[in-house]
Design a protein around this motif. Structure first.
Motif, PDB file in Angstrom:
ATOM      1  N   GLU A  88       0.833  -1.206   0.000  1.00 15.19           N
ATOM      2  CA  GLU A  88       0.000   0.000   0.000  1.00 15.19           C
ATOM      3  C   GLU A  88       0.868   1.256   0.000  1.00 15.19           C
ATOM      4  OE1 GLU A  88      -3.688   2.017   2.532  1.00 15.19           O
ATOM      5  OE2 GLU A  88      -2.494   0.418   3.437  1.00 15.19           O
ATOM      6  N   ASN A  89       1.892   1.273   0.840  1.00 22.20           N
ATOM      7  CA  ASN A  89       2.752   2.456   0.921  1.00 22.20           C
ATOM      8  C   ASN A  89       3.735   2.540  -0.236  1.00 22.20           C
ATOM      9  OD1 ASN A  89       2.378   4.109   3.584  1.00 22.20           O
ATOM     10  ND2 ASN A  89       2.080   1.968   4.163  1.00 22.20           N
ATOM     11  N   LEU A  90       4.197   1.391  -0.737  1.00 23.08           N
ATOM     12  CA  LEU A  90       5.060   1.396  -1.920  1.00 23.08           C
ATOM     13  C   LEU A  90       4.319   1.993  -3.108  1.00 23.08           C
ATOM     14  CD1 LEU A  90       7.675   0.564  -3.399  1.00 23.08           C
ATOM     15  CD2 LEU A  90       6.641  -1.699  -3.742  1.00 23.08           C
ATOM     16  N   ASP A  91       3.082   1.585  -3.305  1.00 18.81           N
ATOM     17  CA  ASP A  91       2.270   2.106  -4.402  1.00 18.81           C
ATOM     18  C   ASP A  91       2.063   3.609  -4.258  1.00 18.81           C
ATOM     19  OD1 ASP A  91       0.362   1.888  -6.682  1.00 18.81           O
ATOM     20  OD2 ASP A  91      -1.110   2.376  -5.140  1.00 18.81           O
ATOM     21  N   ARG A  92       1.745   4.058  -3.054  1.00 14.30           N
ATOM     22  CA  ARG A  92       1.500   5.487  -2.827  1.00 14.30           C
ATOM     23  C   ARG A  92       2.762   6.327  -3.068  1.00 14.30           C
ATOM     24  NH1 ARG A  92       2.858   8.579   1.110  1.00 14.30           N
ATOM     25  NH2 ARG A  92       3.438   6.813   2.452  1.00 14.30           N
ATOM     26  N   VAL A  93       3.894   5.858  -2.542  1.00 14.79           N
ATOM     27  CA  VAL A  93       5.143   6.617  -2.690  1.00 14.79           C
ATOM     28  C   VAL A  93       5.573   6.691  -4.161  1.00 14.79           C
ATOM     29  CG1 VAL A  93       7.616   6.590  -2.171  1.00 14.79           C
ATOM     30  CG2 VAL A  93       5.941   6.229  -0.341  1.00 14.79           C
ATOM     31  N   LEU A  94       5.423   5.590  -4.888  1.00 14.78           N
ATOM     32  CA  LEU A  94       5.767   5.608  -6.319  1.00 14.78           C
ATOM     33  C   LEU A  94       4.875   6.578  -7.087  1.00 14.78           C
ATOM     34  CD1 LEU A  94       6.361   1.803  -7.045  1.00 14.78           C
ATOM     35  CD2 LEU A  94       8.082   3.615  -6.996  1.00 14.78           C
ATOM     36  N   GLU A  95       3.610   6.619  -6.733  1.00 16.66           N
ATOM     37  CA  GLU A  95       2.685   7.528  -7.415  1.00 16.66           C
ATOM     38  C   GLU A  95       3.027   8.986  -7.130  1.00 16.66           C
ATOM     39  OE1 GLU A  95      -2.129   8.307  -7.866  1.00 16.66           O
ATOM     40  OE2 GLU A  95      -1.371   7.331  -6.061  1.00 16.66           O
ATOM     41  N   GLU A  96       3.329   9.298  -5.868  1.00 16.11           N
ATOM     42  CA  GLU A  96       3.529  10.690  -5.463  1.00 16.11           C
ATOM     43  C   GLU A  96       4.926  11.210  -5.770  1.00 16.11           C
ATOM     44  OE1 GLU A  96       2.581  10.823  -1.328  1.00 16.11           O
ATOM     45  OE2 GLU A  96       0.432  10.440  -1.625  1.00 16.11           O
ATOM     46  N   ASN A  97       5.914  10.328  -5.837  1.00 10.00           N
ATOM     47  CA  ASN A  97       7.305  10.787  -5.927  1.00 10.00           C
ATOM     48  C   ASN A  97       8.099  10.218  -7.095  1.00 10.00           C
ATOM     49  OD1 ASN A  97       7.641  12.206  -3.073  1.00 10.00           O
ATOM     50  ND2 ASN A  97       6.559  10.279  -2.721  1.00 10.00           N
ATOM     51  N   GLY A  98       7.459   9.332  -7.887  1.00 15.29           N
ATOM     52  CA  GLY A  98       8.193   8.673  -8.961  1.00 15.29           C
ATOM     53  C   GLY A  98       8.758   9.610 -10.009  1.00 15.29           C
ATOM     54  N   ALA A  99       8.131  10.771 -10.177  1.00 16.22           N
ATOM     55  CA  ALA A  99       8.600  11.716 -11.191  1.00 16.22           C
ATOM     56  C   ALA A  99       9.778  12.552 -10.715  1.00 16.22           C
ATOM     57  CB  ALA A  99       7.453  12.642 -11.602  1.00 16.22           C
ATOM     58  N   ILE A 100      10.083  12.491  -9.415  1.00 16.07           N
ATOM     59  CA  ILE A 100      11.095  13.387  -8.852  1.00 16.07           C
ATOM     60  C   ILE A 100      12.268  12.633  -8.246  1.00 16.07           C
ATOM     61  CG2 ILE A 100      11.522  15.231  -7.181  1.00 16.07           C
ATOM     62  CD1 ILE A 100       8.550  15.895  -7.318  1.00 16.07           C
ATOM     63  N   HIS A 101      11.975  11.643  -7.396  1.00 19.14           N
ATOM     64  CA  HIS A 101      13.022  11.029  -6.582  1.00 19.14           C
ATOM     65  C   HIS A 101      13.525   9.703  -7.161  1.00 19.14           C
ATOM     66  CE1 HIS A 101      12.676  14.025  -3.502  1.00 19.14           C
ATOM     67  NE2 HIS A 101      11.387  13.792  -3.346  1.00 19.14           N
ATOM     68  N   ASP A 102      14.738   9.336  -6.775  1.00 20.00           N
ATOM     69  CA  ASP A 102      15.292   8.055  -7.192  1.00 20.00           C
ATOM     70  C   ASP A 102      14.717   6.939  -6.324  1.00 20.00           C
ATOM     71  OD1 ASP A 102      17.716   7.135  -5.111  1.00 20.00           O
ATOM     72  OD2 ASP A 102      17.193   9.264  -5.061  1.00 20.00           O
ATOM     73  N   LEU A 103      14.888   5.699  -6.759  1.00 22.24           N
ATOM     74  CA  LEU A 103      14.255   4.560  -6.099  1.00 22.24           C
ATOM     75  C   LEU A 103      14.697   4.402  -4.650  1.00 22.24           C
ATOM     76  CD1 LEU A 103      12.558   1.984  -6.077  1.00 22.24           C
ATOM     77  CD2 LEU A 103      14.515   0.777  -7.076  1.00 22.24           C
ATOM     78  N   VAL A 104      15.992   4.522  -4.374  1.00 27.88           N
ATOM     79  CA  VAL A 104      16.480   4.312  -3.013  1.00 27.88           C
ATOM     80  C   VAL A 104      15.872   5.329  -2.058  1.00 27.88           C
ATOM     81  CG1 VAL A 104      18.534   4.315  -1.542  1.00 27.88           C
ATOM     82  CG2 VAL A 104      18.611   3.219  -3.783  1.00 27.88           C
ATOM     83  N   THR A 105      15.772   6.577  -2.494  1.00 32.08           N
ATOM     84  CA  THR A 105      15.130   7.602  -1.663  1.00 32.08           C
ATOM     85  C   THR A 105      13.675   7.251  -1.396  1.00 32.08           C
ATOM     86  OG1 THR A 105      16.585   9.341  -2.515  1.00 32.08           O
ATOM     87  CG2 THR A 105      14.523  10.048  -1.513  1.00 32.08           C
ATOM     88  N   MET A 106      12.971   6.776  -2.425  1.00 32.15           N
ATOM     89  CA  MET A 106      11.565   6.428  -2.242  1.00 32.15           C
ATOM     90  C   MET A 106      11.388   5.242  -1.308  1.00 32.15           C
ATOM     91  SD  MET A 106       9.731   7.167  -5.907  1.00 32.15           S
ATOM     92  CE  MET A 106      10.850   6.210  -6.937  1.00 32.15           C
ATOM     93  N   LEU A 107      12.318   4.282  -1.346  1.00 33.18           N
ATOM     94  CA  LEU A 107      12.211   3.141  -0.437  1.00 33.18           C
ATOM     95  C   LEU A 107      12.411   3.565   1.013  1.00 33.18           C
ATOM     96  CD1 LEU A 107      14.003   0.307  -2.439  1.00 33.18           C
ATOM     97  CD2 LEU A 107      11.552   0.595  -2.026  1.00 33.18           C
TER      98      LEU A 107
END
Length: 433
Positions: A377-396
Protein backbone atom coordinates in the motif's frame (compact mmCIF):
# COMPACT_ATOMS: atom_id res chain seq x y z
CA UNK A 1 32.91 21.15 -13.14
CA UNK A 2 33.95 22.67 -9.84
CA UNK A 3 32.91 20.29 -7.02
CA UNK A 4 31.03 23.06 -5.23
CA UNK A 5 28.97 23.77 -8.37
CA UNK A 6 28.26 20.07 -8.83
CA UNK A 7 27.11 19.89 -5.22
CA UNK A 8 24.74 22.83 -5.78
CA UNK A 9 23.16 21.11 -8.78
CA UNK A 10 22.71 17.90 -6.80
CA UNK A 11 21.29 19.83 -3.84
CA UNK A 12 18.65 21.52 -6.00
CA UNK A 13 17.99 18.72 -8.49
CA UNK A 14 14.37 18.39 -7.34
CA UNK A 15 13.66 22.12 -7.78
CA UNK A 16 15.20 22.10 -11.26
CA UNK A 17 13.28 19.00 -12.37
CA UNK A 18 10.00 20.54 -11.21
CA UNK A 19 10.45 24.13 -12.43
CA UNK A 20 12.98 24.27 -15.27
CA UNK A 21 11.57 25.76 -18.49
CA UNK A 22 13.37 23.81 -21.18
CA UNK A 23 12.29 25.06 -24.64
CA UNK A 24 13.72 28.54 -24.05
CA UNK A 25 17.02 27.33 -22.66
CA UNK A 26 18.13 24.73 -25.21
CA UNK A 27 19.24 27.25 -27.87
CA UNK A 28 21.17 29.33 -25.34
CA UNK A 29 23.01 26.30 -23.96
CA UNK A 30 23.91 25.40 -27.54
CA UNK A 31 25.06 28.91 -28.45
CA UNK A 32 27.22 29.17 -25.32
CA UNK A 33 28.90 25.87 -26.13
CA UNK A 34 27.67 24.10 -23.00
CA UNK A 35 26.09 21.29 -25.06
CA UNK A 36 26.47 20.13 -28.65
CA UNK A 37 23.47 19.65 -30.93
CA UNK A 38 23.77 15.89 -30.55
CA UNK A 39 23.61 16.22 -26.77
CA UNK A 40 20.55 18.48 -26.99
CA UNK A 41 18.85 15.97 -29.28
CA UNK A 42 19.68 13.16 -26.87
CA UNK A 43 18.16 15.08 -23.94
CA UNK A 44 15.03 15.87 -25.97
CA UNK A 45 14.61 12.18 -26.77
CA UNK A 46 14.04 11.40 -23.09
CA UNK A 47 10.32 12.09 -23.50
CA UNK A 48 8.37 13.97 -20.81
CA UNK A 49 9.63 17.38 -19.69
CA UNK A 50 10.69 16.22 -16.23
CA UNK A 51 12.72 13.36 -17.67
CA UNK A 52 14.42 15.82 -20.02
CA UNK A 53 15.13 18.21 -17.14
CA UNK A 54 16.58 15.43 -15.02
CA UNK A 55 18.89 14.34 -17.85
CA UNK A 56 19.94 17.93 -18.56
CA UNK A 57 21.02 18.46 -14.95
CA UNK A 58 22.88 15.14 -14.92
CA UNK A 59 24.73 15.94 -18.16
CA UNK A 60 25.49 19.48 -17.02
CA UNK A 61 27.71 18.13 -14.24
CA UNK A 62 30.07 16.69 -16.88
CA UNK A 63 30.51 19.84 -18.98
CA UNK A 64 33.56 21.54 -17.47
CA UNK A 65 34.28 24.52 -15.26
CA UNK A 66 32.34 27.11 -17.30
CA UNK A 67 29.12 25.10 -17.57
CA UNK A 68 27.67 26.26 -14.24
CA UNK A 69 28.10 30.05 -14.74
CA UNK A 70 26.88 29.69 -18.33
CA UNK A 71 23.81 27.84 -17.07
CA UNK A 72 23.09 30.67 -14.62
CA UNK A 73 23.32 33.16 -17.48
CA UNK A 74 20.88 31.08 -19.52
CA UNK A 75 18.41 31.02 -16.62
CA UNK A 76 18.53 34.79 -16.26
CA UNK A 77 18.28 35.41 -19.99
CA UNK A 78 15.15 33.23 -20.17
CA UNK A 79 13.47 34.95 -17.22
CA UNK A 80 13.96 32.06 -14.76
CA UNK A 81 15.29 34.37 -12.07
CA UNK A 82 14.01 32.36 -9.09
CA UNK A 83 16.02 29.32 -10.17
CA UNK A 84 19.08 31.43 -10.94
CA UNK A 85 18.91 33.06 -7.50
CA UNK A 86 18.45 29.66 -5.86
CA UNK A 87 21.58 28.27 -7.51
CA UNK A 88 23.53 31.48 -6.94
CA UNK A 89 22.95 31.23 -3.17
CA UNK A 90 24.09 27.66 -3.37
CA UNK A 91 24.07 26.63 0.29
CA UNK A 92 20.57 25.19 0.42
CA UNK A 93 19.55 27.41 3.34
CA UNK A 94 15.88 28.23 3.59
CA UNK A 95 13.86 30.73 5.57
CA UNK A 96 10.20 30.10 6.36
CA UNK A 97 7.92 31.93 3.90
CA UNK A 98 6.67 34.14 6.73
CA UNK A 99 10.16 35.45 7.48
CA UNK A 100 11.23 38.18 5.02
CA UNK A 101 14.76 38.11 3.72
CA UNK A 102 16.44 41.25 5.08
CA UNK A 103 18.63 42.80 2.39
CA UNK A 104 21.90 44.48 3.14
CA UNK A 105 22.17 48.26 2.84
CA UNK A 106 23.29 49.08 -0.67
CA UNK A 107 25.03 52.45 -1.06
CA UNK A 108 24.05 54.36 -4.18
CA UNK A 109 25.61 57.54 -5.49
CA UNK A 110 23.71 60.82 -5.26
CA UNK A 111 23.88 63.65 -7.69
CA UNK A 112 26.96 65.74 -7.14
CA UNK A 113 25.80 69.19 -6.02
CA UNK A 114 27.19 72.41 -7.36
CA UNK A 115 30.03 73.44 -5.09
CA UNK A 116 29.75 77.00 -3.81
CA UNK A 117 32.68 76.60 -1.48
CA UNK A 118 36.22 75.61 -2.29
CA UNK A 119 36.99 71.97 -1.38
CA UNK A 120 40.19 72.94 0.45
CA UNK A 121 38.36 74.94 3.12
CA UNK A 122 38.74 73.45 6.62
CA UNK A 123 35.02 73.61 7.35
CA UNK A 124 34.02 71.93 4.10
CA UNK A 125 32.30 68.51 4.29
CA UNK A 126 32.15 66.49 1.05
CA UNK A 127 28.77 64.99 0.09
CA UNK A 128 28.17 61.43 1.41
CA UNK A 129 26.68 58.48 -0.42
CA UNK A 130 23.06 58.05 0.69
CA UNK A 131 22.08 54.49 1.62
CA UNK A 132 18.86 53.16 0.16
CA UNK A 133 16.38 52.35 2.93
CA UNK A 134 15.70 48.63 3.40
CA UNK A 135 11.95 49.06 3.12
CA UNK A 136 12.35 50.44 -0.40
CA UNK A 137 14.19 47.34 -1.65
CA UNK A 138 12.25 44.48 -3.26
CA UNK A 139 12.06 41.35 -1.10
CA UNK A 140 13.02 38.23 -3.09
CA UNK A 141 10.30 35.58 -3.20
CA UNK A 142 11.40 32.49 -1.23
CA UNK A 143 11.73 29.36 -3.35
CA UNK A 144 9.55 26.46 -2.22
CA UNK A 145 11.64 23.88 -0.33
CA UNK A 146 11.48 20.25 -1.32
CA UNK A 147 12.36 16.89 0.26
CA UNK A 148 15.89 17.09 -1.14
CA UNK A 149 16.61 20.63 0.09
CA UNK A 150 15.51 20.66 3.72
CA UNK A 151 18.81 20.24 5.49
CA UNK A 152 19.69 17.04 3.65
CA UNK A 153 23.38 16.23 3.49
CA UNK A 154 24.31 15.88 -0.15
CA UNK A 155 26.85 13.58 -1.74
CA UNK A 156 30.17 15.10 -2.72
CA UNK A 157 30.63 12.76 -5.64
CA UNK A 158 28.67 12.63 -8.87
CA UNK A 159 26.73 9.39 -9.34
CA UNK A 160 25.46 8.50 -12.77
CA UNK A 161 21.92 7.39 -13.52
CA UNK A 162 20.79 4.15 -15.15
CA UNK A 163 19.38 4.49 -18.65
CA UNK A 164 15.61 4.09 -18.18
CA UNK A 165 14.02 5.40 -21.38
CA UNK A 166 13.26 2.22 -23.35
CA UNK A 167 9.64 1.73 -24.44
CA UNK A 168 8.56 -0.39 -22.70
CA UNK A 169 11.14 0.11 -19.99
CA UNK A 170 11.25 -3.59 -19.18
CA UNK A 171 9.35 -6.64 -17.99
CA UNK A 172 7.64 -6.75 -14.60
CA UNK A 173 6.76 -10.25 -13.40
CA UNK A 174 4.25 -10.44 -10.53
CA UNK A 175 3.80 -13.77 -8.71
CA UNK A 176 0.65 -13.62 -6.58
CA UNK A 177 0.16 -16.65 -4.33
CA UNK A 178 -3.27 -16.50 -2.69
CA UNK A 179 -4.83 -19.97 -2.35
CA UNK A 180 -2.59 -22.52 -0.62
CA UNK A 181 -2.99 -26.28 -0.65
CA UNK A 182 -4.51 -27.69 2.58
CA UNK A 183 -1.50 -29.98 2.99
CA UNK A 184 0.86 -27.00 3.09
CA UNK A 185 -0.50 -25.85 6.50
CA UNK A 186 -0.49 -22.32 5.10
CA UNK A 187 -3.53 -20.08 5.30
CA UNK A 188 -4.99 -18.45 2.19
CA UNK A 189 -3.69 -14.90 1.75
CA UNK A 190 -6.85 -12.79 1.68
CA UNK A 191 -6.14 -9.26 0.49
CA UNK A 192 -3.24 -10.27 -1.76
CA UNK A 193 -5.30 -9.66 -4.92
CA UNK A 194 -5.59 -6.02 -3.82
CA UNK A 195 -1.79 -5.81 -3.64
CA UNK A 196 -1.47 -7.47 -7.04
CA UNK A 197 -3.89 -5.06 -8.70
CA UNK A 198 -2.04 -2.05 -7.25
CA UNK A 199 1.35 -3.25 -8.43
CA UNK A 200 0.05 -4.19 -11.87
CA UNK A 201 -1.46 -0.73 -12.42
CA UNK A 202 1.53 1.08 -10.94
CA UNK A 203 4.19 -0.60 -13.08
CA UNK A 204 2.07 -0.29 -16.20
CA UNK A 205 1.96 3.45 -15.43
CA UNK A 206 5.76 3.35 -15.15
CA UNK A 207 5.86 1.92 -18.69
CA UNK A 208 6.61 -1.73 -17.90
CA UNK A 209 5.24 -4.79 -19.66
CA UNK A 210 3.50 -6.53 -16.73
CA UNK A 211 3.04 -10.33 -16.51
CA UNK A 212 0.91 -11.67 -13.65
CA UNK A 213 1.10 -15.30 -12.49
CA UNK A 214 -1.29 -16.55 -9.79
CA UNK A 215 -1.02 -19.46 -7.34
CA UNK A 216 2.31 -20.93 -8.43
CA UNK A 217 3.72 -24.08 -6.90
CA UNK A 218 7.37 -24.37 -5.95
CA UNK A 219 8.47 -25.81 -9.31
CA UNK A 220 6.37 -23.30 -11.24
CA UNK A 221 8.03 -20.35 -9.46
CA UNK A 222 11.39 -21.67 -10.58
CA UNK A 223 10.05 -22.32 -14.09
CA UNK A 224 8.77 -18.73 -14.42
CA UNK A 225 12.09 -17.32 -13.21
CA UNK A 226 13.99 -19.56 -15.63
CA UNK A 227 11.75 -18.47 -18.51
CA UNK A 228 12.24 -14.82 -17.60
CA UNK A 229 16.02 -15.27 -17.54
CA UNK A 230 15.98 -16.91 -21.00
CA UNK A 231 14.13 -14.02 -22.62
CA UNK A 232 16.05 -11.47 -24.65
CA UNK A 233 16.11 -8.23 -22.61
CA UNK A 234 18.38 -6.39 -25.04
CA UNK A 235 15.70 -3.84 -25.95
CA UNK A 236 14.82 -3.20 -22.29
CA UNK A 237 16.53 -1.10 -19.61
CA UNK A 238 15.31 -2.85 -16.46
CA UNK A 239 13.61 -5.94 -15.04
CA UNK A 240 11.26 -6.12 -12.05
CA UNK A 241 10.05 -9.15 -10.07
CA UNK A 242 7.32 -8.77 -7.44
CA UNK A 243 6.47 -11.75 -5.21
CA UNK A 244 3.39 -11.78 -2.96
CA UNK A 245 3.36 -14.93 -0.84
CA UNK A 246 4.05 -16.52 2.53
CA UNK A 247 7.70 -16.50 3.51
CA UNK A 248 10.24 -17.88 5.95
CA UNK A 249 13.94 -17.81 6.82
CA UNK A 250 16.50 -19.68 4.72
CA UNK A 251 20.24 -20.27 4.64
CA UNK A 252 21.99 -17.74 2.42
CA UNK A 253 25.22 -15.92 1.70
CA UNK A 254 23.74 -12.88 -0.07
CA UNK A 255 19.98 -12.38 0.13
CA UNK A 256 18.02 -13.73 3.12
CA UNK A 257 14.57 -15.28 3.19
CA UNK A 258 12.49 -17.63 1.04
CA UNK A 259 9.00 -17.53 -0.47
CA UNK A 260 6.54 -20.43 -0.47
CA UNK A 261 4.83 -22.00 -3.42
CA UNK A 262 1.14 -22.74 -2.90
CA UNK A 263 2.06 -26.41 -2.42
CA UNK A 264 4.26 -25.59 0.60
CA UNK A 265 7.99 -25.84 -0.32
CA UNK A 266 9.91 -22.55 -0.35
CA UNK A 267 12.24 -21.02 -2.94
CA UNK A 268 15.14 -18.99 -1.46
CA UNK A 269 15.21 -15.35 -2.49
CA UNK A 270 18.89 -15.81 -3.28
CA UNK A 271 18.04 -18.47 -5.87
CA UNK A 272 15.37 -16.21 -7.37
CA UNK A 273 17.85 -13.35 -7.81
CA UNK A 274 20.48 -15.72 -9.23
CA UNK A 275 18.33 -16.38 -12.29
CA UNK A 276 18.72 -12.75 -13.40
CA UNK A 277 22.27 -11.94 -12.32
CA UNK A 278 24.93 -10.88 -14.80
CA UNK A 279 26.22 -14.42 -15.22
CA UNK A 280 22.92 -16.23 -15.87
CA UNK A 281 21.07 -13.56 -17.87
CA UNK A 282 23.58 -11.85 -20.22
CA UNK A 283 21.00 -9.51 -21.80
CA UNK A 284 20.45 -7.89 -18.37
CA UNK A 285 24.14 -7.33 -17.65
CA UNK A 286 24.73 -3.81 -16.33
CA UNK A 287 20.97 -3.19 -16.10
CA UNK A 288 19.02 -2.85 -12.85
CA UNK A 289 17.19 -5.94 -11.59
CA UNK A 290 14.61 -5.04 -8.93
CA UNK A 291 12.91 -7.50 -6.59
CA UNK A 292 10.03 -6.53 -4.28
CA UNK A 293 9.16 -9.23 -1.73
CA UNK A 294 5.89 -9.05 0.22
CA UNK A 295 6.37 -12.05 2.51
CA UNK A 296 7.48 -12.77 6.04
CA UNK A 297 11.17 -13.10 6.77
CA UNK A 298 10.50 -15.38 9.74
CA UNK A 299 8.09 -15.93 12.60
CA UNK A 300 9.06 -13.27 15.14
CA UNK A 301 6.67 -10.43 15.94
CA UNK A 302 8.14 -7.00 16.63
CA UNK A 303 6.51 -5.05 19.48
CA UNK A 304 8.70 -2.01 18.84
CA UNK A 305 10.14 0.35 21.47
CA UNK A 306 9.03 3.62 23.01
CA UNK A 307 10.11 6.91 21.46
CA UNK A 308 9.36 10.54 22.28
CA UNK A 309 6.11 11.90 20.88
CA UNK A 310 7.82 14.05 18.28
CA UNK A 311 9.61 11.07 16.72
CA UNK A 312 6.59 8.99 15.78
CA UNK A 313 3.11 9.46 14.46
CA UNK A 314 1.57 6.04 15.11
CA UNK A 315 -1.06 4.73 12.76
CA UNK A 316 -3.21 1.72 13.55
CA UNK A 317 -3.46 -1.12 11.08
CA UNK A 318 -6.74 -2.73 10.13
CA UNK A 319 -8.77 -5.08 12.31
CA UNK A 320 -8.11 -7.98 9.93
CA UNK A 321 -4.30 -7.85 9.93
CA UNK A 322 -2.65 -11.19 9.20
CA UNK A 323 0.95 -12.30 8.83
CA UNK A 324 2.68 -13.96 5.89
CA UNK A 325 4.71 -16.50 7.88
CA UNK A 326 4.88 -20.09 9.08
CA UNK A 327 7.31 -21.57 11.65
CA UNK A 328 10.95 -21.31 10.57
CA UNK A 329 12.20 -24.22 8.49
CA UNK A 330 15.59 -25.76 9.23
CA UNK A 331 16.24 -26.65 5.61
CA UNK A 332 16.23 -24.79 2.33
CA UNK A 333 16.61 -25.66 -1.31
CA UNK A 334 20.25 -26.05 -2.32
CA UNK A 335 21.47 -23.54 -4.86
CA UNK A 336 22.37 -24.84 -8.28
CA UNK A 337 24.30 -21.72 -9.32
CA UNK A 338 28.08 -21.72 -9.03
CA UNK A 339 29.84 -19.31 -6.67
CA UNK A 340 33.07 -19.36 -8.67
CA UNK A 341 34.43 -16.04 -9.96
CA UNK A 342 33.41 -14.82 -13.38
CA UNK A 343 36.36 -15.47 -15.68
CA UNK A 344 35.90 -12.16 -17.52
CA UNK A 345 36.10 -10.23 -14.24
CA UNK A 346 34.07 -7.25 -15.43
CA UNK A 347 31.39 -6.62 -12.80
CA UNK A 348 30.57 -8.57 -9.63
CA UNK A 349 27.85 -11.16 -10.28
CA UNK A 350 25.26 -9.63 -7.90
CA UNK A 351 25.82 -6.07 -9.13
CA UNK A 352 22.85 -3.99 -10.32
CA UNK A 353 20.46 -5.94 -8.06
CA UNK A 354 18.17 -4.46 -5.42
CA UNK A 355 15.94 -6.61 -3.21
CA UNK A 356 13.32 -4.73 -1.22
CA UNK A 357 11.76 -6.71 1.64
CA UNK A 358 8.46 -5.88 3.30
CA UNK A 359 10.00 -6.73 6.68
CA UNK A 360 13.28 -7.22 8.51
CA UNK A 361 14.78 -10.74 8.15
CA UNK A 362 13.36 -13.07 10.76
CA UNK A 363 10.17 -11.09 11.38
CA UNK A 364 6.58 -11.31 10.21
CA UNK A 365 5.03 -9.06 7.58
CA UNK A 366 1.49 -7.74 8.11
CA UNK A 367 -1.36 -7.80 5.60
CA UNK A 368 -4.88 -6.41 6.00
CA UNK A 369 -7.40 -8.82 4.46
CA UNK A 370 -9.57 -5.88 3.36
CA UNK A 371 -6.96 -3.32 2.26
CA UNK A 372 -3.87 -5.34 1.35
CA UNK A 373 -0.42 -5.33 2.92
CA UNK A 374 1.09 -2.32 4.68
CA UNK A 375 4.20 -2.52 2.54
CA UNK A 376 2.54 -2.68 -0.89
CA UNK A 377 0.00 0.00 0.00
CA UNK A 378 2.75 2.46 0.92
CA UNK A 379 5.06 1.40 -1.92
CA UNK A 380 2.27 2.11 -4.40
CA UNK A 381 1.50 5.49 -2.83
CA UNK A 382 5.14 6.62 -2.69
CA UNK A 383 5.77 5.61 -6.32
CA UNK A 384 2.68 7.53 -7.42
CA UNK A 385 3.53 10.69 -5.46
CA UNK A 386 7.30 10.79 -5.93
CA UNK A 387 8.19 8.67 -8.96
CA UNK A 388 8.60 11.72 -11.19
CA UNK A 389 11.10 13.39 -8.85
CA UNK A 390 13.02 11.03 -6.58
CA UNK A 391 15.29 8.05 -7.19
CA UNK A 392 14.25 4.56 -6.10
CA UNK A 393 16.48 4.31 -3.01
CA UNK A 394 15.13 7.60 -1.66
CA UNK A 395 11.56 6.43 -2.24
CA UNK A 396 12.21 3.14 -0.44
CA UNK A 397 13.35 5.11 2.60
CA UNK A 398 10.01 6.94 2.45
CA UNK A 399 8.25 3.56 2.40
CA UNK A 400 10.32 2.37 5.38
CA UNK A 401 9.34 5.45 7.36
CA UNK A 402 5.64 5.18 6.51
CA UNK A 403 5.36 1.48 7.37
CA UNK A 404 7.30 1.92 10.61
CA UNK A 405 4.56 4.24 11.89
CA UNK A 406 1.80 1.60 11.62
CA UNK A 407 0.78 -0.77 14.42
CA UNK A 408 -1.04 -4.09 14.08
CA UNK A 409 -3.68 -4.55 16.74
CA UNK A 410 -2.18 -1.51 18.44
CA UNK A 411 0.89 -3.53 19.41
CA UNK A 412 2.97 -5.08 16.62
CA UNK A 413 5.30 -3.17 14.30
CA UNK A 414 6.98 -3.80 10.96
CA UNK A 415 10.21 -2.51 9.45
CA UNK A 416 10.87 -2.92 5.71
CA UNK A 417 14.40 -2.87 4.35
CA UNK A 418 16.47 -3.59 1.26
CA UNK A 419 19.71 -5.15 0.10
CA UNK A 420 21.06 -2.68 -2.43
CA UNK A 421 23.71 -3.60 -5.00
CA UNK A 422 22.83 -0.90 -7.52
CA UNK A 423 25.73 1.14 -8.90
CA UNK A 424 23.82 4.20 -10.07
CA UNK A 425 20.76 6.29 -9.27
CA UNK A 426 17.56 4.81 -10.69
CA UNK A 427 14.72 7.09 -11.82
CA UNK A 428 11.56 5.54 -13.22
CA UNK A 429 9.96 6.98 -16.33
CA UNK A 430 7.46 9.68 -15.51
CA UNK A 431 3.92 9.70 -16.88
CA UNK A 432 3.81 13.45 -16.14
CA UNK A 433 4.81 15.98 -18.72
Amino acid sequence: MDPKHRKILQLHRSDLVISLNLPDIYDLLLSKGVFTQDMIDEIRSKGPRRDQARQLVTDLETRGSQAFPAFLECLRETGQHDLAELLQCGNGARLPPSVPIQPSLIPVPVEKPELTEKPDRPDFTPPRLAPLRPETLPVPKPFSPSFETQGVRQRRDSIQCYKMDAIPCGICLIINNVDFDPGSELKDRKGSDIDCDKMEKRFKALNFEVIVKRNLKYKHIRHEMSSLAKRDHSAYDCCVVIILSHGTEANHNRFPGAVHGVDGPSVPVQLITNYLNGQNCPSLQGKPKLFFIQACGGGEKDTGFEVSSDEAEPSLGGIDDQTDAIPVSSSSDSLSMSDEPDARASLPTPSDILVSYSTFPGYVSWRDTQAGSWYVENLDRVLEENGAIHDLVTMLMMVNDAVSQISAKGLYKQMPGSFNFLRKHLYFQSSQS
